[in-house]
Design a protein around this motif. Structure first.
Motif, mmCIF file in Angstrom:
data_model
loop_
_atom_site.group_PDB
_atom_site.id
_atom_site.type_symbol
_atom_site.label_atom_id
_atom_site.label_comp_id
_atom_site.label_asym_id
_atom_site.label_seq_id
_atom_site.Cartn_x
_atom_site.Cartn_y
_atom_site.Cartn_z
ATOM 1 N N LEU A 155 -2.129 -6.885 -6.813
ATOM 2 C CA LEU A 155 -1.972 -5.654 -6.030
ATOM 3 C C LEU A 155 -3.297 -4.920 -5.861
ATOM 4 O O LEU A 155 -3.409 -4.032 -5.008
ATOM 5 C CB LEU A 155 -0.935 -4.742 -6.684
ATOM 6 C CG LEU A 155 0.502 -5.294 -6.676
ATOM 7 C CD1 LEU A 155 1.443 -4.356 -7.421
ATOM 8 C CD2 LEU A 155 0.989 -5.520 -5.243
ATOM 9 N N ASP A 166 -5.992 -6.744 -5.213
ATOM 10 C CA ASP A 166 -6.755 -7.736 -4.454
ATOM 11 C C ASP A 166 -7.816 -8.440 -5.284
ATOM 12 O O ASP A 166 -8.896 -8.768 -4.790
ATOM 13 C CB ASP A 166 -7.413 -7.099 -3.213
ATOM 14 C CG ASP A 166 -6.455 -7.031 -2.044
ATOM 15 O OD1 ASP A 166 -5.594 -7.917 -1.945
ATOM 16 O OD2 ASP A 166 -6.557 -6.094 -1.243
ATOM 17 N N ARG A 179 -1.240 -13.896 -4.189
ATOM 18 C CA ARG A 179 -1.413 -12.470 -3.919
ATOM 19 C C ARG A 179 -0.476 -12.016 -2.809
ATOM 20 O O ARG A 179 0.189 -10.977 -2.912
ATOM 21 C CB ARG A 179 -2.857 -12.187 -3.502
ATOM 22 C CG ARG A 179 -3.746 -11.709 -4.639
ATOM 23 C CD ARG A 179 -5.102 -11.308 -4.108
ATOM 24 N NE ARG A 179 -6.005 -12.425 -4.014
ATOM 25 C CZ ARG A 179 -7.119 -12.450 -3.292
ATOM 26 N NH1 ARG A 179 -7.445 -11.403 -2.566
ATOM 27 N NH2 ARG A 179 -7.893 -13.508 -3.283
ATOM 28 N N GLU A 180 -0.439 -12.784 -1.727
ATOM 29 C CA GLU A 180 0.399 -12.407 -0.588
ATOM 30 C C GLU A 180 1.882 -12.447 -0.961
ATOM 31 O O GLU A 180 2.669 -11.597 -0.523
ATOM 32 C CB GLU A 180 0.116 -13.336 0.599
ATOM 33 C CG GLU A 180 -1.264 -13.165 1.207
ATOM 34 C CD GLU A 180 -1.530 -11.729 1.600
ATOM 35 O OE1 GLU A 180 -0.645 -11.098 2.220
ATOM 36 O OE2 GLU A 180 -2.621 -11.212 1.261
ATOM 37 N N LYS A 185 2.572 -9.311 -2.996
ATOM 38 C CA LYS A 185 2.592 -8.104 -2.157
ATOM 39 C C LYS A 185 3.876 -8.023 -1.337
ATOM 40 O O LYS A 185 4.455 -6.946 -1.163
ATOM 41 C CB LYS A 185 1.379 -8.098 -1.223
ATOM 42 C CG LYS A 185 0.060 -7.829 -1.922
ATOM 43 C CD LYS A 185 -1.098 -7.873 -0.913
ATOM 44 C CE LYS A 185 -2.429 -7.667 -1.581
ATOM 45 N NZ LYS A 185 -3.556 -7.726 -0.630
ATOM 46 N N GLU A 186 4.304 -9.174 -0.822
ATOM 47 C CA GLU A 186 5.543 -9.204 -0.041
ATOM 48 C C GLU A 186 6.743 -8.813 -0.909
ATOM 49 O O GLU A 186 7.614 -8.047 -0.480
ATOM 50 C CB GLU A 186 5.737 -10.601 0.548
ATOM 51 C CG GLU A 186 7.003 -10.755 1.374
ATOM 52 C CD GLU A 186 7.040 -9.811 2.563
ATOM 53 O OE1 GLU A 186 8.153 -9.362 2.902
ATOM 54 O OE2 GLU A 186 5.968 -9.517 3.121
ATOM 55 N N ARG A 204 6.695 -5.086 -1.550
ATOM 56 C CA ARG A 204 7.203 -4.337 -0.403
ATOM 57 C C ARG A 204 8.723 -4.418 -0.330
ATOM 58 O O ARG A 204 9.408 -3.423 -0.043
ATOM 59 C CB ARG A 204 6.573 -4.860 0.894
ATOM 60 C CG ARG A 204 5.149 -4.409 1.139
ATOM 61 C CD ARG A 204 4.690 -4.751 2.554
ATOM 62 N NE ARG A 204 4.475 -6.182 2.717
ATOM 63 C CZ ARG A 204 3.324 -6.798 2.506
ATOM 64 N NH1 ARG A 204 2.263 -6.103 2.112
ATOM 65 N NH2 ARG A 204 3.208 -8.098 2.681
ATOM 66 N N TYR A 207 2.202 1.916 -5.190
ATOM 67 C CA TYR A 207 1.078 1.905 -6.125
ATOM 68 C C TYR A 207 0.837 3.307 -6.675
ATOM 69 O O TYR A 207 0.728 4.277 -5.911
ATOM 70 C CB TYR A 207 -0.171 1.407 -5.401
ATOM 71 C CG TYR A 207 -1.426 1.353 -6.247
ATOM 72 C CD1 TYR A 207 -1.545 0.428 -7.272
ATOM 73 C CD2 TYR A 207 -2.489 2.212 -5.992
ATOM 74 C CE1 TYR A 207 -2.710 0.355 -8.039
ATOM 75 C CE2 TYR A 207 -3.643 2.156 -6.751
ATOM 76 C CZ TYR A 207 -3.742 1.220 -7.768
ATOM 77 O OH TYR A 207 -4.894 1.160 -8.519
ATOM 78 N N ARG A 239 -10.313 -0.961 -0.798
ATOM 79 C CA ARG A 239 -9.087 -0.221 -1.101
ATOM 80 C C ARG A 239 -9.367 1.202 -1.569
ATOM 81 O O ARG A 239 -8.637 1.769 -2.383
ATOM 82 C CB ARG A 239 -8.241 -0.978 -2.142
ATOM 83 C CG ARG A 239 -7.707 -2.308 -1.632
ATOM 84 C CD ARG A 239 -6.907 -3.037 -2.683
ATOM 85 N NE ARG A 239 -5.707 -2.302 -3.081
ATOM 86 C CZ ARG A 239 -4.542 -2.342 -2.437
ATOM 87 N NH1 ARG A 239 -4.427 -3.077 -1.337
ATOM 88 N NH2 ARG A 239 -3.500 -1.659 -2.868
#
Length: 338
Positions: free
Chosen positions: A25, A27, A36-37, A40-41, A44, A50, A92
């Protein structure tokens, strides 16, 4: 109230460790891109938000950068801010923006508030009259400062701006090369490094060409389109009847051209006009404006990068870092026709 989603919830749903979730989260390159993706998915999907405040307690970093400039309504600062935002997005970080409108008190209040919020650093175009101690208030409290567009004498901090004296000399030399000798300088103030340097560039170019500098051909003050429009009355009333004008920025130049047109003259043909900054509006003005590209995108990018590097312990040397301007010749300047 709905229960907050925790890192452990995401970890359990994916069969991964909370440490891996946390790194993904943020990166971190320690976690594979595909993983990572996927994390993150899932975050969500579960509605995870965060918690920046909690993270700042762990890392001593808030991820917040302060940016304070004169006035965001000036597209020059808008272009700098767009570049700053783009660079900060990559790491970020987010930024909090304030306009000081050359109010030292408003600027000081912003810096104090930023310190209270635990800001990581500040990028500023200092207000007229800013005392050294206001900037050092940030530095001495662990919040590094980077200056843009304007520099401060006696304060050795990383400063990123265009080479204003050189840039205005380009515009002035362009007009001299077209045969103009009675050239006015419109706008700006000696209260800022920008104003002093730009006027000095104009003076230097005239002297180098053997043209006497006439103080009556300087109209100080205007920095906006309205200011340039209103200055047209004084400009057209000058006893020496200038055939050209070097303007402090594009906004003043466009306003001046509108004022010249309102008086029944043709900007570019009857009176040549140059701007400064090469804003988007310059190329679509009528006539299109001859101006100087001042590198504000590069200024914003370099300033943001310098601050991030400084936070990481690696940064450019302190002092002024100048971006070299470039001439943009368009329709608002023509050879002297009388």
């Amino acid at each position: 109230m709905a229960q907050k989603i925790k890192l452990s919830t995401i970890a359990e749903s994916l069969g991964l460790s909370t440490a891996t979730i946390s790194l993904a989260l943020r990166d971190s390159p320690l976690v594979a891109v595909d993983t990572r993706e996927r994390i993150k998915e899932q975050a969500r999907t579960l509605g995870y938000i965060y918690n920046r405040r909690a993270a700042s307690l762990r890392t001593s970093r808030s991820g917040i950068i302060g940016v304070v400039v004169h006035d965001i309504m000036n597209p020059f600062y808008g272009e700098i801010l767009k570049a700053i935002e783009s660079e900060l997005d990559r790491s970020r970080h987010t930024f909090i923006l304030s306009n000081h409108y050359d109010s030292v008190e408003k600027q000081r209040n912003f810096i104090e508030t930023l310190l209270q919020l635990g800001g990581d650093g500040v990028i500023m175009s200092p207000a007229i009259g800013t005392p050294d101690e206001d900037v050092m208030l940030a530095e001495q409290n662990g919040m590094p400062a980077i200056l843009v567009a304007r520099s401060m004498e006696g304060l050795d901090l990383p400063t990123y701006r265009g080479d204003d004296a050189y840039g205005i000399s380009l515009a002035t030399n362009h007009l001299i090369g077209l045969g103009h000798r009675a050239i006015a300088f419109i706008g700006g103030t000696d209260q800022t490094s920008t104003g002093r340097d730009r006027y000095q560039g104009y003076v230097n170019a005239l002297r180098k060409a053997g043209i006497e500098v006439d103080p009556d051909l300087r109209i100080q003050g205007p920095r906006t389109k309205q200011g340039g429009f209103e200055a047209a009355v004084n400009f057209l009333s000058l006893a020496q009847k200038p055939t050209a004008a070097v303007c402090w920025n594009d906004l003043v130049a466009i306003g001046l051209m509108n004022g010249i047109a309102r008086a029944g003259l043709v900007p570019g043909h009857d009176i040549s006009v140059t701007g400064y900054d090469d804003l988007e509006e310059a190329s679509i003005a009528t006539p299109s404006l001859t101006t100087v590209a001042n590198g504000q995108t590069e200024v914003g990018r370099l300033a943001a990068r310098a601050l991030l590097d400084k936070l990481a312990g690696n940064h450019d040397p302190d002092g002024i870092h100048l971006i070299k301007p470039e001439m943009r010749i368009r329709q608002s300047t023509e050879p002297l026709n009388r």
